[in-house]
Design an enzyme around this catalytic site. Structure first.
Site, PDB file in Angstrom:
ATOM      1  N   LYS A   1       3.379  11.989 -10.386  1.00 26.38           N
ATOM      2  CA  LYS A   1       2.480  11.196 -11.428  1.00 26.38           C
ATOM      3  C   LYS A   1       3.109   9.948 -11.745  1.00 26.38           C
ATOM      4  O   LYS A   1       3.868   9.986 -12.252  1.00 26.38           O
ATOM      5  CB  LYS A   1       2.142  12.060 -12.701  1.00 26.38           C
ATOM      6  CG  LYS A   1       0.894  12.978 -12.391  1.00 26.38           C
ATOM      7  CD  LYS A   1       0.540  13.417 -13.928  1.00 26.38           C
ATOM      8  CE  LYS A   1      -0.522  14.628 -13.714  1.00 26.38           C
ATOM      9  NZ  LYS A   1      -0.902  15.241 -15.001  1.00 26.38           N
TER      10      LYS A   1
ATOM     11  N   ARG B   1       0.927  -1.303   0.002  1.00 28.24           N
ATOM     12  CA  ARG B   1      -0.082  -0.167  -0.133  1.00 28.24           C
ATOM     13  C   ARG B   1       0.718   1.382   0.099  1.00 28.24           C
ATOM     14  O   ARG B   1       0.395   2.272   0.394  1.00 28.24           O
ATOM     15  CB  ARG B   1      -1.017  -0.156   1.215  1.00 28.24           C
ATOM     16  CG  ARG B   1      -1.863  -1.055   1.284  1.00 28.24           C
ATOM     17  CD  ARG B   1      -3.026  -1.028   2.133  1.00 28.24           C
ATOM     18  NE  ARG B   1      -3.929  -2.281   1.916  1.00 28.24           N
ATOM     19  CZ  ARG B   1      -3.669  -3.129   2.769  1.00 28.24           C
ATOM     20  NH1 ARG B   1      -3.006  -3.448   3.545  1.00 28.24           N
ATOM     21  NH2 ARG B   1      -4.732  -4.399   2.580  1.00 28.24           N
TER      22      ARG B   1
ATOM     23  N   HIS C   1      -0.808  14.460 -28.164  1.00 27.37           N
ATOM     24  CA  HIS C   1      -1.476  13.074 -27.592  1.00 27.37           C
ATOM     25  C   HIS C   1      -2.055  12.767 -29.025  1.00 27.37           C
ATOM     26  O   HIS C   1      -2.118  11.459 -29.309  1.00 27.37           O
ATOM     27  CB  HIS C   1      -2.352  13.381 -26.582  1.00 27.37           C
ATOM     28  CG  HIS C   1      -1.718  13.336 -25.479  1.00 27.37           C
ATOM     29  ND1 HIS C   1      -2.388  14.497 -24.132  1.00 27.37           N
ATOM     30  CD2 HIS C   1      -0.491  13.336 -24.819  1.00 27.37           C
ATOM     31  CE1 HIS C   1      -1.476  14.458 -23.181  1.00 27.37           C
ATOM     32  NE2 HIS C   1      -0.369  13.711 -23.576  1.00 27.37           N
TER      33      HIS C   1
ATOM     34  N   GLU D   1       9.656  19.060 -24.066  1.00 28.61           N
ATOM     35  CA  GLU D   1       9.239  19.053 -22.877  1.00 28.61           C
ATOM     36  C   GLU D   1       9.638  20.556 -22.442  1.00 28.61           C
ATOM     37  O   GLU D   1       9.084  21.439 -21.866  1.00 28.61           O
ATOM     38  CB  GLU D   1       9.245  18.284 -22.020  1.00 28.61           C
ATOM     39  CG  GLU D   1       8.224  17.160 -22.257  1.00 28.61           C
ATOM     40  CD  GLU D   1       6.873  17.592 -21.717  1.00 28.61           C
ATOM     41  OE1 GLU D   1       6.628  18.451 -21.192  1.00 28.61           O
ATOM     42  OE2 GLU D   1       5.955  16.559 -22.172  1.00 28.61           O
TER      43      GLU D   1
ATOM     44  N   HIS E   1       6.986  11.375 -27.845  1.00 29.06           N
ATOM     45  CA  HIS E   1       5.980  12.196 -27.275  1.00 29.06           C
ATOM     46  C   HIS E   1       6.797  13.737 -27.201  1.00 29.06           C
ATOM     47  O   HIS E   1       6.091  14.762 -27.466  1.00 29.06           O
ATOM     48  CB  HIS E   1       5.914  11.782 -25.643  1.00 29.06           C
ATOM     49  CG  HIS E   1       5.317  12.878 -24.732  1.00 29.06           C
ATOM     50  ND1 HIS E   1       3.955  13.068 -24.805  1.00 29.06           N
ATOM     51  CD2 HIS E   1       5.741  13.680 -23.883  1.00 29.06           C
ATOM     52  CE1 HIS E   1       3.442  13.885 -24.136  1.00 29.06           C
ATOM     53  NE2 HIS E   1       4.819  14.581 -23.309  1.00 29.06           N
TER      54      HIS E   1
ATOM     55  N   ASN F   1       0.362  21.058 -19.400  1.00 29.86           N
ATOM     56  CA  ASN F   1       0.187  20.174 -20.603  1.00 29.86           C
ATOM     57  C   ASN F   1      -0.177  21.243 -21.999  1.00 29.86           C
ATOM     58  O   ASN F   1      -0.569  20.911 -22.882  1.00 29.86           O
ATOM     59  CB  ASN F   1      -1.286  19.609 -20.598  1.00 29.86           C
ATOM     60  CG  ASN F   1      -1.333  18.553 -19.338  1.00 29.86           C
ATOM     61  OD1 ASN F   1      -0.520  17.792 -19.269  1.00 29.86           O
ATOM     62  ND2 ASN F   1      -2.302  18.590 -18.559  1.00 29.86           N
TER      63      ASN F   1
ATOM     64  N   ARG G   1      -2.161  22.694 -12.559  1.00 30.95           N
ATOM     65  CA  ARG G   1      -1.354  21.797 -13.254  1.00 30.95           C
ATOM     66  C   ARG G   1      -1.528  21.545 -14.575  1.00 30.95           C
ATOM     67  O   ARG G   1      -0.810  21.003 -15.283  1.00 30.95           O
ATOM     68  CB  ARG G   1      -1.710  20.669 -12.227  1.00 30.95           C
ATOM     69  CG  ARG G   1      -0.404  19.575 -12.645  1.00 30.95           C
ATOM     70  CD  ARG G   1      -0.085  18.588 -11.652  1.00 30.95           C
ATOM     71  NE  ARG G   1       0.810  17.458 -11.931  1.00 30.95           N
ATOM     72  CZ  ARG G   1       1.569  16.616 -11.264  1.00 30.95           C
ATOM     73  NH1 ARG G   1       1.386  16.698 -10.086  1.00 30.95           N
ATOM     74  NH2 ARG G   1       2.542  15.840 -11.907  1.00 30.95           N
TER      75      ARG G   1
ATOM     76  N   LYS H   1       8.189  23.667 -12.492  1.00 31.92           N
ATOM     77  CA  LYS H   1       7.195  22.467 -12.448  1.00 31.92           C
ATOM     78  C   LYS H   1       6.863  22.334 -10.760  1.00 31.92           C
ATOM     79  O   LYS H   1       5.779  22.030 -10.468  1.00 31.92           O
ATOM     80  CB  LYS H   1       7.638  21.208 -13.020  1.00 31.92           C
ATOM     81  CG  LYS H   1       6.905  19.864 -12.748  1.00 31.92           C
ATOM     82  CD  LYS H   1       7.091  18.946 -13.574  1.00 31.92           C
ATOM     83  CE  LYS H   1       5.644  17.831 -13.457  1.00 31.92           C
ATOM     84  NZ  LYS H   1       5.585  16.817 -14.371  1.00 31.92           N
TER      85      LYS H   1
ATOM     86  N   GLU I   1      -3.892  18.059 -10.040  1.00 33.79           N
ATOM     87  CA  GLU I   1      -4.648  18.678 -11.028  1.00 33.79           C
ATOM     88  C   GLU I   1      -5.974  19.099 -11.246  1.00 33.79           C
ATOM     89  O   GLU I   1      -6.746  18.741 -11.813  1.00 33.79           O
ATOM     90  CB  GLU I   1      -4.119  17.815 -12.281  1.00 33.79           C
ATOM     91  CG  GLU I   1      -4.217  18.568 -13.792  1.00 33.79           C
ATOM     92  CD  GLU I   1      -3.598  17.675 -14.836  1.00 33.79           C
ATOM     93  OE1 GLU I   1      -2.331  17.185 -14.612  1.00 33.79           O
ATOM     94  OE2 GLU I   1      -4.196  17.612 -15.928  1.00 33.79           O
TER      95      GLU I   1
ATOM     96  N   HIS J   1       0.274  19.934 -25.499  1.00 36.70           N
ATOM     97  CA  HIS J   1      -0.114  18.354 -25.200  1.00 36.70           C
ATOM     98  C   HIS J   1      -1.191  17.949 -25.947  1.00 36.70           C
ATOM     99  O   HIS J   1      -1.566  16.849 -26.200  1.00 36.70           O
ATOM    100  CB  HIS J   1       0.037  18.155 -23.944  1.00 36.70           C
ATOM    101  CG  HIS J   1       1.321  17.798 -23.461  1.00 36.70           C
ATOM    102  ND1 HIS J   1       2.469  19.167 -23.376  1.00 36.70           N
ATOM    103  CD2 HIS J   1       2.022  16.922 -22.641  1.00 36.70           C
ATOM    104  CE1 HIS J   1       3.328  18.443 -22.649  1.00 36.70           C
ATOM    105  NE2 HIS J   1       3.221  17.333 -22.284  1.00 36.70           N
TER     106      HIS J   1
HETATM  107  N1  GLY Z   1       3.657  15.972 -17.127  1.00 38.18           N
HETATM  108  C1  GLY Z   1       2.583  16.880 -16.477  1.00 38.18           C
HETATM  109  C2  GLY Z   1       2.417  16.555 -15.361  1.00 38.18           C
HETATM  110  O1  GLY Z   1       3.282  16.096 -14.497  1.00 38.18           O
HETATM  111  O2  GLY Z   1       1.344  17.408 -14.717  1.00 38.18           O
END
Ligand code: GLY
Length: 340
Positions: A132, A110, A232, A179, A244, A225, A221, A207, A217, A228
Site C-alpha cells: 500500500k 508508470r 482513525h 500496531e 496512529h 485494520n 486484508r 501480514k 483488500e 483501526h
Molecule cells: N495497514 C493495513 C494494510 O496494509 O492493509
C-alpha cells in the site's frame, strides 16, 4: 537474519529481519539498476550502501508533506538524475517515507522497482509490507483526507534492520507497539513468548500471509485494520495529536468492549486485550479526555474502510476476528461508555 517470503506470484519478494539487515540491501537491488534514487527524511539514522551511483532526496516531516506536491518534487528530482525504468527507488525511513517513496516509484515512468529500508517498528510490522502506497489529499473546502491518493505497488524487497530500533524515541516505539498489539489477536500465536526479532518477523509473516491471500483488500486484508476504526476517528478528532499507533492501542481496547457488548466475546477475552495493550506493551488504552462520543461514532461511520455504509468494524469472536457490518450507533456509543 530471518527471511520472510511474501508470496505474490511474479511480484513476490523477501523481507529481511535482523540486526545489520541493511547489509543485505545491495543484493536485493534489481540487476538492471544502474542508479538509485534514495528517498529519506532528515535525521533518519540509517546509511545504506548500494554499490551503484545514487542521489538522495530528503522529504519533509509530518502529514502535511505526505502530499502530491512532494510526489511532484520527487519526480522532478528523478527526471533531473535521469532515473529510468531499469533503475530503482529506495525508501529509507518510517511509514511516511516508504508510503511516499513507494507511490513515487509506482507513478514514475508508470512504475519502477522500489526497495524499502524500514527504520521504525511501525514500518517494519506494517507500513513497509504489503504494497500500500500513497499520500494525503490536502483538504480544500473541507474535501480531502489521509492516504486518499495512492496505488498498490509491491516493493522488490524490504529490509527491517533491528539496529534502527535503538535510535527511536519512546513515542515512536510506542506507536510500533500499537500496531504489534493487533497481531496478538489475528492468530492464536503466543507472541509474548517470542524474543523480539522472532516476534517482529512473525508479525511480518502474519501480514505477508494475509496480503498474499487478498492483496487488494477485497476481504481478509481488512482484518489488518483491527482496532483501526476508532483509531482513525481519534486521529481526526484530536487533529493528529494522538499518533496512529497510540490510537490503535485505544482502538483495540474499544473493539474488545464492542465485541463484548455484541455478545461475541466474554470478560476474560476483554481482559486479554488489556493485558497485551496496557500490560505487555505499556500503552494507554483509555479514551483521551474531552472528546464527544457522538462525534466519534459519526466519524467511525465515515471511515473509508467502511464497505457498505453504516458502522463496520473488525471484531473478535471465538472464531477469531471478522468484519462485522451494520453495528448500531447505540452499541457503538455504549461500548465507548464501557471504556470508563
Ligand atoms: N495497514 C493495513 C494494510 O496494509 O492493509
Amino acid at each position: 537474519m530471518i527471511t520472510v517470503h511474501v508470496p505474490l506470484g511474479d511480484r513476490s519478494y523477501d523481507v529481511f529481519v535482523g540486526h545489520g539487515a541493511r547489509r543485505e540491501l545491495a543484493a536485493l537491488l534489481p540487476t538492471t539498476a544502474k542508479r538509485a534514487a534514495i528517498v529519506t527524511q532528515a535525521g533518519i539514522p540509517v546509511r545504506v550502501e548500494l554499490g551503484i551511483p545514487s542521489e538522495t532526496f530528503v522529504i519533509g516531516d509530518g502529514e502535511h508533506h505526505k502530499s502530491l506536491a512532494t510526489i511532484e518534487t520527487l519526480c522532478r528530482g528523478f527526471a533531473g538524475m535521469g532515473l529510468t525504468r531499469n533503475d530503482v527507488v529506495i525508501g529509507v525511513g518510517g511509514g511516511m517515507v516508504t508510503d511516499v517513496a513507494g507511490f513515487a516509484a509506482s507513478v514514475w515512468h508508470r512504475g519502477i522497482p522500489v526497495v524499502h529500508v524500514s527504520t521504525t517498528l511501525l514500518g517494519m510490522v506494517d507500513a513497509a509490507i504489503g504494497g500500500k502506497t500513497g499520500v494525503n489529499l490536502e483538504a480544500v473546502d473541507g474535501v480531502g483526507g489521509k492516504n486518499l491518493v495512492g496505488a498498490y505497488w509491491q516493493p522488490s524487497g524490504v529490509i527491517c534492520d533491528l539496529d534502527a530500533l535503538s535510535t527511536l524515541s519512546s513515542r515512536e516505539l510506542r506507536c510500533g507497539r500499537g500496531e504489534m498489539a493487533k497481531y496478538h489477536f489475528l492468530t492464536g500465536d503466543d507472541l509474548l513468548a517470542m524474543a523480539e526479532p522472532e516476534r517482529i518477523a512473525r508479525c511480518v509473516q502474519i501480514k505477508a500471509e494475509v496480503v498474499a491471500g487478498d492483496e487488494r483488500e477485497g476481504g481478509r486484508r481488512a482484518l489488518l485494520n483491527y482496532g483501526h476504526t476508532l483509531a482513525h476517528a481519534l486521529e481526526i478528532e484530536t487533529e493528529y495529536e494522538i499518533a496512529h499507533g497510540e490510537a490503535v492501542g485505544v482502538g483495540l481496547i474499544y473493539a474488545a468492549h464492542l465485541a463484548r457488548r455484541l455478545g461475541r466475546i466474554g470478560d476474560a477475552r476483554v481482559q486479554q486485550h488489556y493485558d497485551v495493550v496496557e500490560g505487555a506493551y505499556e500503552l494507554d488504552g483509555s479514551l483521551p479526555p474531552g472528546l464527544h462520543p457522538q462525534q466519534l461514532v459519526r466519524l467511525m461511520g465515515l471511515d473509508k474502510k467502511v464497505l457498505d455504509g453504516g458502522l463496520t468494524f473488525v471484531l473478535d469472536s471465538d472464531r477469531g476476528v471478522e468484519v462485522v457490518k451494520g453495528v448500531s450507533p447505540e452499541a457503538a456509543l455504549a461500548a465507548l461508555a464501557d471504556m470508563g
